[in-house]
Design a protein around this motif. Sequence first.
Motif, PDB file in Angstrom:
ATOM      1  N   LEU A 193      13.404 -11.252   2.852  1.00 56.81           N
ATOM      2  CA  LEU A 193      13.260 -11.541   1.442  1.00 56.81           C
ATOM      3  C   LEU A 193      11.825 -11.893   1.118  1.00 56.81           C
ATOM      4  N   HIS A 200       9.164 -13.553  -0.801  1.00 54.44           N
ATOM      5  CA  HIS A 200       9.088 -14.626  -1.777  1.00 54.44           C
ATOM      6  C   HIS A 200       7.839 -14.503  -2.633  1.00 54.44           C
ATOM      7  N   GLU A 201       7.328 -13.308  -2.689  1.00 51.18           N
ATOM      8  CA  GLU A 201       6.159 -13.059  -3.520  1.00 51.18           C
ATOM      9  C   GLU A 201       6.494 -13.342  -4.976  1.00 51.18           C
ATOM     10  N   ALA A 202       5.576 -13.961  -5.637  1.00 53.53           N
ATOM     11  CA  ALA A 202       5.786 -14.223  -7.048  1.00 53.53           C
ATOM     12  C   ALA A 202       5.366 -13.028  -7.893  1.00 53.53           C
ATOM     13  N   LYS A 203       4.644 -12.097  -7.296  1.00 54.84           N
ATOM     14  CA  LYS A 203       4.261 -10.884  -8.018  1.00 54.84           C
ATOM     15  C   LYS A 203       4.941  -9.703  -7.345  1.00 54.84           C
ATOM     16  N   GLU A 204       4.769  -8.512  -7.929  1.00 56.45           N
ATOM     17  CA  GLU A 204       5.202  -7.330  -7.213  1.00 56.45           C
ATOM     18  C   GLU A 204       4.499  -7.382  -5.865  1.00 56.45           C
ATOM     19  N   PRO A 205       5.245  -7.325  -4.763  1.00 57.78           N
ATOM     20  CA  PRO A 205       4.583  -7.496  -3.475  1.00 57.78           C
ATOM     21  C   PRO A 205       3.589  -6.369  -3.214  1.00 57.78           C
ATOM     22  N   PRO A 206       2.438  -6.669  -2.665  1.00 57.22           N
ATOM     23  CA  PRO A 206       1.481  -5.610  -2.365  1.00 57.22           C
ATOM     24  C   PRO A 206       1.981  -4.741  -1.224  1.00 57.22           C
ATOM     25  N   VAL A 207       1.329  -3.618  -1.055  1.00 58.98           N
ATOM     26  CA  VAL A 207       1.695  -2.701   0.022  1.00 58.98           C
ATOM     27  C   VAL A 207       1.561  -3.437   1.354  1.00 58.98           C
ATOM     28  N   ALA A 208       2.638  -3.440   2.115  1.00 64.56           N
ATOM     29  CA  ALA A 208       2.643  -4.176   3.382  1.00 64.56           C
ATOM     30  C   ALA A 208       1.789  -3.456   4.413  1.00 64.56           C
ATOM     31  N   PHE A 209       1.397  -4.214   5.423  1.00 59.67           N
ATOM     32  CA  PHE A 209       0.533  -3.670   6.466  1.00 59.67           C
ATOM     33  C   PHE A 209       1.158  -2.440   7.122  1.00 59.67           C
ATOM     34  N   GLU A 254       3.359  -0.448   5.961  1.00 65.56           N
ATOM     35  CA  GLU A 254       3.394   0.663   5.011  1.00 65.56           C
ATOM     36  C   GLU A 254       2.029   1.352   4.967  1.00 65.56           C
ATOM     37  N   ALA A 272       8.999  -3.220   4.346  1.00 65.82           N
ATOM     38  CA  ALA A 272       9.125  -4.067   3.154  1.00 65.82           C
ATOM     39  C   ALA A 272       9.086  -3.280   1.857  1.00 65.82           C
ATOM     40  N   ASN A 273       9.653  -2.092   1.875  1.00 63.95           N
ATOM     41  CA  ASN A 273       9.695  -1.281   0.660  1.00 63.95           C
ATOM     42  C   ASN A 273      11.100  -0.688   0.557  1.00 63.95           C
ATOM     43  N   PRO A 274      11.843  -1.030  -0.505  1.00 64.57           N
ATOM     44  CA  PRO A 274      13.231  -0.556  -0.577  1.00 64.57           C
ATOM     45  C   PRO A 274      13.327   0.969  -0.667  1.00 64.57           C
ATOM     46  N   ASN A 300       5.733 -12.759 -11.688  1.00 67.54           N
ATOM     47  CA  ASN A 300       6.706 -11.686 -11.861  1.00 67.54           C
ATOM     48  C   ASN A 300       8.107 -12.296 -11.908  1.00 67.54           C
ATOM     49  N   ARG A 327      10.636 -11.698 -10.412  1.00 70.32           N
ATOM     50  CA  ARG A 327      11.307 -11.848  -9.115  1.00 70.32           C
ATOM     51  C   ARG A 327      11.122 -13.252  -8.553  1.00 70.32           C
ATOM     52  N   ALA A 328      10.172 -13.995  -9.114  1.00 73.45           N
ATOM     53  CA  ALA A 328       9.908 -15.341  -8.610  1.00 73.45           C
ATOM     54  C   ALA A 328      11.135 -16.239  -8.745  1.00 73.45           C
ATOM     55  N   ARG A 360       0.663  -2.250  -6.893  1.00 71.89           N
ATOM     56  CA  ARG A 360       0.885  -2.821  -5.559  1.00 71.89           C
ATOM     57  C   ARG A 360      -0.265  -2.489  -4.612  1.00 71.89           C
TER      58      ARG A 360
END
Lengths: 444, 399
Positions: free
Chosen positions: A60, A62-71, A73, A219-221, B72, B74-75, B256
Amino acid sequence: MLKIKRVPTVVSNYQKDEAADESVGCGRNCLGACCINGARLPLYACKNLEKTGAGEKLVLSHEAKEPPVAFLESLVLGEWEDRFQRGLFRYDVTACETKVIPGKYGFVAQLNEGRHLKKRPTEFRVDKVLQSFDGNKFNFTKVGQEELLFQFEAGEDGEVQFFPCMPIDPENSPSVVAINVSPIEYGHVLLIPRVLDCLPQRIDHKSLLLALHMAAEAANPYFRLGYNSLGAFATINHLHFQAYYLAMPFPLEKAPSKKMITTVKSVKISELPSYPVRSLLFEGGNSMKDLSDTVSDACVCLQNNNIPFNILISDCGRQIFLMPQCYAEKQALGEVSPEVLETQVNPAVWEISGHMVLKRKKDYEGASEENAWRLLAEASLSEERFKEVNDLIFEAIGCSNQEEEPEGTIVHQQNPSGSVNQKSNRTHGGPITNGTASECLVLQ
Amino acid sequence: MSITESSESVFTTEEEESFSARYSLWIKEALDELPHNFTITDPFIPGHPIVFASPGFLKMSGYSREEVIGRNGRAFQGPKTNRRSVMEIREAIREERPVQVSILNYRKSGSPFWMLFHMIPVFGKSDGKVIHFVAVQVPISGQEHHRKMRNGSGLSGDMSDYSEMMFGSCRREVCFGHLVHQDRALPVEFDEQELENWEHCEASESEKLRAAEAISNVLSVLTRYSEFSGRLVCGKRYCLRGADCLSSSLVISLGRIKQSFVLTNPCLPDMPIVYASDAFLTLTGYKRQEVLGQNCRFLSGVDTDSSVLYEMKECILEGQPCTVQILNYSNRKDKSTFWNLLHISPVRNASGKTAYFVGVQVEASCRNTESKELRPETRQLSVVGAVRVAVRSSFMVTC
């Protein structure tokens, strides 16, 4: 022996027609003993789940923003694009037209005329889910090292570790991620667990967990992993998962689910009452390992009972769909309707999930929800057979499925291999070999 | 769950401008007066942040306005938030359409609550572009479960008669007995641990109605204040998006990607920039409005090698990727120049046609050679890959 003829998918540039001479010594920088010395490849070691706490916490964001591109990825995309620009793929998949088929389900159709060219139809045995590894046939130790992107392992530490240039250790067979030179979407890769161990296409607990790790760390659905068993359109009998990016939901993922049971380890198992392929959805669990192990138990049970199946790992490893199927068997027996057969679409994991790769322009232009549905319905077990298979699975994972009883009637017994009761009257998708389960087992 | 005290609590200009560009003065005051719980988000700001939160929403969630703006949605989700609802909301944003769904959210205190989430896109009337998403949140009171349980066969915990379809009636894992004895004070005295275990919680008809009413009230305030400013917004899309305007879902996906890059549209005259990442703005020192619509040549100056420019032009004409090293001129305070290791690639849409060119900039002096990182070339190509995935799928919308 049941066989079907089909054009095999070329996943590697080193995959010759079976007739071709494979005995030549090397010089092509493969993974065999001839070339492996001194070979180097980036190594990505993912977080240790036990050390970072519960699985759910890990996946899960817990990013408060749209999560950035993961390493991970970035690694997959960057290395894939590099191979793309080096011209290693047989065609540019982003030049293949694709669309959403109008309708309730939103099946996705792609016109891919290049994927199946230049290859002769080959015979595939479809009545044995477990077959032993055959080193003479094409396998992933024969791919060129330029087709490999990186080594991937479940790490020891609580943090991701990355080594840009790590020697491949033949003593400690690495799991590798390689490109599929016939991609069906951008970023199409193969995860090959312990590639040098030459495992046959067969689910084991460790390998499925590795695939789940990859889904979680990407980490990308929209990056899912899939698996085809033998008899369910795997073309290569060397253990591998597939994965690619498609930034929209699959119809399978959107299908309403109906809960059947919850296991002792809180894994919830549901069925999808309105999807054309009768499937099971596994989710939850106290940890990712619990979820993975439950699905592995189910797969081992299907394998031991010689029932072909597909797996889709979704939602960053939180959801796993298991689809037993019988299309190839019906095809071999001449029971698939000619119109469906004519499209030459093989209902492997991606097609069953709702992503239809069509080979002919007329099928693409005339693609309709009805046609997609008809193809998938052919792959599905009958209702009766699905129930039987579920009983086998629930017994194997230590849960009896007694819908009438309230929650809490969970059977606390482990029954990994399970005694198998097979019905002798064979219906569609029934056990292909009559007799006991042990006869279906192929021991190496 | 994850909103913590943050030093950057002051609203950034982008979030302010999100409103001032469209609406006349006092819009926020007018929205403040509405009694509903709602947030407004701007998909065109990277991260798709909340740009407005109503007093009702703040009270319900327990956060201060400073803590919420810039975050966002989602928070507010947490470990037990139902994944299907998350997926439905994600897809509605992607397809720029309304959605009404129940979802388990978390307050600042960490306590979970079920609410009815009703979201709509707000469009620019003249260009069909999504301006904002308005999301109304109506807490689900639980009165409905009460009624449904009474109608059910047994109240003692035998739940097997209930339809357990995800979209069917409200249900939870363990038993209902506890809930029955609760009455009007449900949301307050409710055992929160229990709430988390519900798989689904259906809102009542009156709650659904309330949500729809709230949406319509917010929309009418937005419309009224956009009339004053002359840049009308509306709840329906009146025209197709222009070619220079990206879909909000594409912008969200591109947001992103944290590296410096631009998208240019070769189908428009002079191949203007249609998207610029935050990192690009930092690197070059320009503001977003200054670069959108411009051709990239503003980065060149007197000492820029014209043969490199020619090489780039050739590659673009042939639709080929290329990597060059080029001297660029920044608009940073010192007006410094920098060596740009620039990679350009054509990007195709779902029909397989070239829709954009992506240009990824790496400042040559800043090349990170740290051994534990991806090679700079791989990082650069990963941007190209991420852009390809985003563009290809953004053209595959059903509606």
